[in-house]
Write a protein that holds these residues in place. Sequence first.
Motif, PDB file in Angstrom:
ATOM      1  N   MET A  81       0.837  -1.202   0.000  1.00  0.00           N
ATOM      2  CA  MET A  81       0.000   0.000   0.000  1.00  0.00           C
ATOM      3  C   MET A  81       0.873   1.254   0.000  1.00  0.00           C
ATOM      4  N   GLU A  82       1.939   1.249   0.796  1.00  0.00           N
ATOM      5  CA  GLU A  82       2.853   2.394   0.806  1.00  0.00           C
ATOM      6  C   GLU A  82       3.544   2.551  -0.541  1.00  0.00           C
ATOM      7  N   SER A  83       3.966   1.432  -1.118  1.00  0.00           N
ATOM      8  CA  SER A  83       4.689   1.505  -2.383  1.00  0.00           C
ATOM      9  C   SER A  83       3.797   2.029  -3.506  1.00  0.00           C
ATOM     10  N   PHE A  84       2.546   1.607  -3.521  1.00  0.00           N
ATOM     11  CA  PHE A  84       1.627   2.125  -4.534  1.00  0.00           C
ATOM     12  C   PHE A  84       1.400   3.628  -4.361  1.00  0.00           C
ATOM     13  N   ARG A  85       1.506   4.107  -3.116  1.00  0.00           N
ATOM     14  CA  ARG A  85       1.222   5.507  -2.836  1.00  0.00           C
ATOM     15  C   ARG A  85       2.468   6.396  -2.845  1.00  0.00           C
ATOM     16  N   LEU A  86       3.643   5.810  -2.761  1.00  0.00           N
ATOM     17  CA  LEU A  86       4.870   6.610  -2.663  1.00  0.00           C
ATOM     18  C   LEU A  86       5.023   7.640  -3.780  1.00  0.00           C
ATOM     19  N   PRO A  87       4.687   7.305  -5.036  1.00  0.00           N
ATOM     20  CA  PRO A  87       4.855   8.321  -6.086  1.00  0.00           C
ATOM     21  C   PRO A  87       4.029   9.579  -5.859  1.00  0.00           C
TER      22      PRO A  87
END
Length: 305
Positions: A81-87
């Motif tokens: 979830m964090e990785s999908f949102r990092l950008p």
Amino acid sequence: MSARERLTDALYGAGWAGVKKLPEPVAARLGRSVADAAWKRRGKGVLRLESNYARVVPDAGPERLRELSRAGMRSYLRYWMESFRLPAWSPERISGGFEAKDIHHLTEGLAAGKGVVLALPHLANWDLAGAWVTTELRTPFTTVAERLKPETLYDRFVAYREGLGMEVLPHSGGSAFGTLARRLRDGGLVCLVADRDLSASGVEVSFFGATARMPAGPALLAQQTGCLLLPVTLWYDDSPVMRGQVHPPVEVPESGTRAEKTSVMTQALADAFASGIADHPEDWHMLQRLWVEDLEPRAPGEERT
């Protein structure tokens, strides 16, 4: 592409396109729901996770292992979830999302111009730690990514990490090591996830009382370039902030053959990784086989799985 590969690519694409638009609390709840559903299905990944945790926490009974695997799946989905949102995260959100102990090992090494290799296990969110380095320390770095199938999925991961300020080299092809060595000789930073290597070149180490294989690359780079080799471990707590520990440098032994030095240094990395994993086993996202005796038998010349 096969139908399965097209579906995989589409799901990851939907994650990066859709999850980053969700409010953070909603994304966190979604991650927990997906994790719990996967945990209840008791698939191969969950069972392997429990088997790996049984080595890390040898006195844990079945109920404790089930609790650990549920927490482990929630940690794993938090990573996604964090990785999908990092950008979509602002520089302020990235800077405030990670706190590291003993970061001076890294900053002093970079200031000395020697080059630094950060070696990490699959703990918590190594992408967030990387984004923090490029944002808070304003230091770009080079990493290596395994080629994925389909190729479009690999391209998505490369574009994602390059968007966070990383230079990404393909693992295959044989040229990555030379490029990494050049970056280090120029005083640069290299970050490598280094707790699993099933290839014939993997270095055997003692890891939680049994033999595992880990990559030789970090130790070889330190020997050939004179760079600083720093183990790093990460973990989550109950806050939105991820924590980390930069461990003291792994020194190159003064005597011995290259193979002997590589063995000693890789064991030192394994020991540092083990300390962080033992403290936070639920944040170790190892859903694959790792220990040699857990690997499936293979014919001569065949890769392990």
